[in-house]
Scaffold this active site. Structure first.
Site, PDB file in Angstrom:
ATOM      1  N   TYR A 141       0.821  -1.215   0.000  1.00 49.91           N
ATOM      2  CA  TYR A 141       0.000   0.000   0.000  1.00 49.91           C
ATOM      3  C   TYR A 141       0.853   1.261   0.000  1.00 49.91           C
ATOM      4  O   TYR A 141       0.359   2.356  -0.244  1.00 49.91           O
ATOM      5  CB  TYR A 141      -0.948   0.028   1.208  1.00 49.91           C
ATOM      6  CG  TYR A 141      -2.007  -1.060   1.192  1.00 49.91           C
ATOM      7  CD1 TYR A 141      -2.389  -1.679   0.009  1.00 49.91           C
ATOM      8  CD2 TYR A 141      -2.620  -1.465   2.364  1.00 49.91           C
ATOM      9  CE1 TYR A 141      -3.344  -2.682  -0.002  1.00 49.91           C
ATOM     10  CE2 TYR A 141      -3.587  -2.466   2.363  1.00 49.91           C
ATOM     11  CZ  TYR A 141      -3.929  -3.072   1.180  1.00 49.91           C
ATOM     12  OH  TYR A 141      -4.884  -4.071   1.175  1.00 49.91           O
ATOM     13  N   LYS A 200       4.135 -15.297   2.454  1.00 53.94           N
ATOM     14  CA  LYS A 200       4.063 -16.079   1.219  1.00 53.94           C
ATOM     15  C   LYS A 200       5.506 -16.339   0.800  1.00 53.94           C
ATOM     16  O   LYS A 200       5.927 -16.007  -0.320  1.00 53.94           O
ATOM     17  CB  LYS A 200       3.257 -15.284   0.171  1.00 53.94           C
ATOM     18  CG  LYS A 200       2.869 -16.075  -1.060  1.00 53.94           C
ATOM     19  CD  LYS A 200       1.797 -17.107  -0.820  1.00 53.94           C
ATOM     20  CE  LYS A 200       1.608 -17.939  -2.080  1.00 53.94           C
ATOM     21  NZ  LYS A 200       0.720 -19.098  -1.879  1.00 53.94           N
ATOM     22  N   ASP A 232      -2.331 -18.301   2.070  1.00 48.09           N
ATOM     23  CA  ASP A 232      -3.490 -19.024   1.540  1.00 48.09           C
ATOM     24  C   ASP A 232      -3.948 -20.084   2.540  1.00 48.09           C
ATOM     25  O   ASP A 232      -5.149 -20.251   2.803  1.00 48.09           O
ATOM     26  CB  ASP A 232      -3.188 -19.657   0.163  1.00 48.09           C
ATOM     27  CG  ASP A 232      -1.796 -20.281   0.094  1.00 48.09           C
ATOM     28  OD1 ASP A 232      -0.975 -20.027   0.994  1.00 48.09           O
ATOM     29  OD2 ASP A 232      -1.542 -21.032  -0.860  1.00 48.09           O
ATOM     30  N   ASP A 256      -4.879  -6.969   6.103  1.00 50.16           N
ATOM     31  CA  ASP A 256      -6.128  -6.304   5.729  1.00 50.16           C
ATOM     32  C   ASP A 256      -7.197  -7.370   5.456  1.00 50.16           C
ATOM     33  O   ASP A 256      -8.324  -7.304   5.957  1.00 50.16           O
ATOM     34  CB  ASP A 256      -5.851  -5.477   4.455  1.00 50.16           C
ATOM     35  CG  ASP A 256      -6.976  -4.513   4.142  1.00 50.16           C
ATOM     36  OD1 ASP A 256      -7.935  -4.434   4.943  1.00 50.16           O
ATOM     37  OD2 ASP A 256      -6.913  -3.854   3.100  1.00 50.16           O
ATOM     38  N   ASP A 260     -10.335  -8.993   8.244  1.00 56.19           N
ATOM     39  CA  ASP A 260     -11.761  -8.927   7.891  1.00 56.19           C
ATOM     40  C   ASP A 260     -12.405 -10.314   7.932  1.00 56.19           C
ATOM     41  O   ASP A 260     -13.555 -10.462   8.328  1.00 56.19           O
ATOM     42  CB  ASP A 260     -11.966  -8.280   6.519  1.00 56.19           C
ATOM     43  CG  ASP A 260     -12.118  -6.765   6.639  1.00 56.19           C
ATOM     44  OD1 ASP A 260     -11.825  -6.233   7.731  1.00 56.19           O
ATOM     45  OD2 ASP A 260     -12.529  -6.119   5.651  1.00 56.19           O
TER      46      ASP A 260
END
Ligand code: NAD
Length: 366
Positions: A141, A200, A232, A256, A260
């Site tokens: 970001y 990852k 994942d 992020d 959620d």
């Protein structure tokens, strides 16, 4: 030393829910020996209305001088047509950036009394209590971003004569990774001493550095059990068996998404607090939900996420874990007593309003 707080109610239901948290603060000051003073400030749409800016300089000055900020929510349809730099969310993003809040702490707790609110089977989630520590000021970001037209763009073996290409760079330094890792290990020490680092590393160079640095930092915390998961798999495990986790630490983008997912596991957006911390230990504490314009002014909003944000403020910025536990226990008592605002009530169950819920928590503190 007297702790100094800044309270920023914001917009929509913000002032209603913050008022209830403030009642809890008054009770802790008057009856439980909390040495604290506080003042109020404007942010978001309310600040735009008064000063033409979503983050007036005076608000930022007050935040810098405070040990911690308690924040309600910002935004509303009346501000949606403002230019980008005047929009309410600029106020929140602005204060996070200006204060250097690099660590975002998002607990996902499902009180046993609300287990039916989750989309998962109650036995999988009842009593869930996990904490996601998300790096907030680095990663993709904030990396270099670019959008360009490329002549002769190669995709596999094919060459596209002309293509629009966009890219965002995921970049982390060892400094940034170590900083968030320390935060996460310390948080784990205050809990069940299990930390899962999510990356990852099988694909991304930045994740390989992430894993390497987290392992180095682990040497300082021999009492915390460290594990690693690819993102994942972590997403899958969160919905398969979420109670296996205690604390999860991860990069900005992964955090992020995972936070959620974790919030949704609890099925009650009106219950979840969050914290954003900087290196000085200052923090901004806020419910994860927004300003809920659809119910603003009706006196029905659930104040518990904000009250629980105050508990986080006490634990993480004021180092008063004892009082944080007092608030959390009071919330449990109130829920066990059957009190429900509309958002957490089962079909046909009686509901109470914002003020009655706040009053009940204050009463349960004793
Ligand atoms: P929202 O979280 O405000 O509301 C989503 C739904 O949840 C609504 O139906 C709302 O009534 C309900 N809800 C939320 N909080 C509740 C509470 N405490 N008690 C009972 N019900 C509650 O999200 P949204 O509708 O997407 O956004 C509304 C506004 O809030 C927008 O302007 C958005 O930009 C802003 N927003 C602000 C923040 C923030 O301040 N951190 C976060 C998200 C959205």
């Amino acid at each position: 030393m007297t702790a100094k707080l800044l309270i920023l109610p914001g917009d929509g239901i913000g002032p209603e829910i913050v008022r209830e948290a403030e009642k809890v603060l008054v009770a802790l000051r008057d009856r439980h020996g909390l040495d604290v003073v506080w003042e109020h400030g404007l942010i978001g749409g309310a600040a735009y209305d008064a000063h033409g800016e979503p983050l007036p300089a005076v608000t930022l000055e007050k935040a810098r001088a405070a040990d911690a900020v308690l924040f309600g929510a910002i935004g509303g349809p009346q501000y949606d047509t403002l230019p980008k730099d005047k929009r309410p969310e600029r106020g929140l993003l602005g204060i996070r950036a200006a204060m250097g809040f690099y660590a975002n702490l998002r607990p996902a707790i499902l009180y046993p009394q609300l287990a039916n609110a989750s989309s998962l089977k109650p036995e999988l989630v009842a009593g869930l209590d996990i904490l996601i520590v998300r790096e907030l000021t680095g990663g993709i970001y904030f990396g270099k971003r670019e959008s360009r037209v490329v002549d002769g763009h190669q995709v596999g073996h094919e060459v596209i004569p002309q293509a629009r290409v966009a890219s965002d760079v995921e970049q982390y330094s060892d400094y940034e990774i170590a900083r968030i890792a320390h935060t996460a290990f310390k948080a784990a020490q205050l809990r069940n001493k299990k930390l899962c680092s999510v990356d990852k590393a099988n694909v991304l160079e930045s994740s390989q550095l992430w894993r390497e640095v987290v392992c180095e930092v682990a040497a300082d915390y021999p009492d915390v059990e460290l594990s690693h998961l690819y993102v994942d798999n972590a997403a899958m495990q969160l919905v398969r068996a979420p109670k296996q986790f205690d604390v999860i630490v991860t990069a900005n983008l992964f955090g992020d998404i995972l936070s959620d997912i974790a919030a949704q596991l609890t099925g009650s957006i009106g219950m979840l607090p969050s914290a954003s911390m900087n290196e000085k230990g200052q923090g901004l504490f806020e419910p994860i939900h927004g300003s809920a314009p659809d119910i603003a002014g009706k006196g029905v909003a659930n104040p518990l996420a904000t009250i629980l944000s105050l508990a986080m403020l006490l634990r993480y910025s004021l180092k008063r874990g004892d009082l944080a536990e007092k608030i959390e226990a009071a919330v449990q008592t109130v829920l066990a007593g059957g009190l429900r605002t509309g958002d957490i009530a089962a079909k046909g169950e009686a509901t109470v309003g914002t003020v009655a819920m706040g009053d009940a928590v204050v009463a349960a503190l004793d």
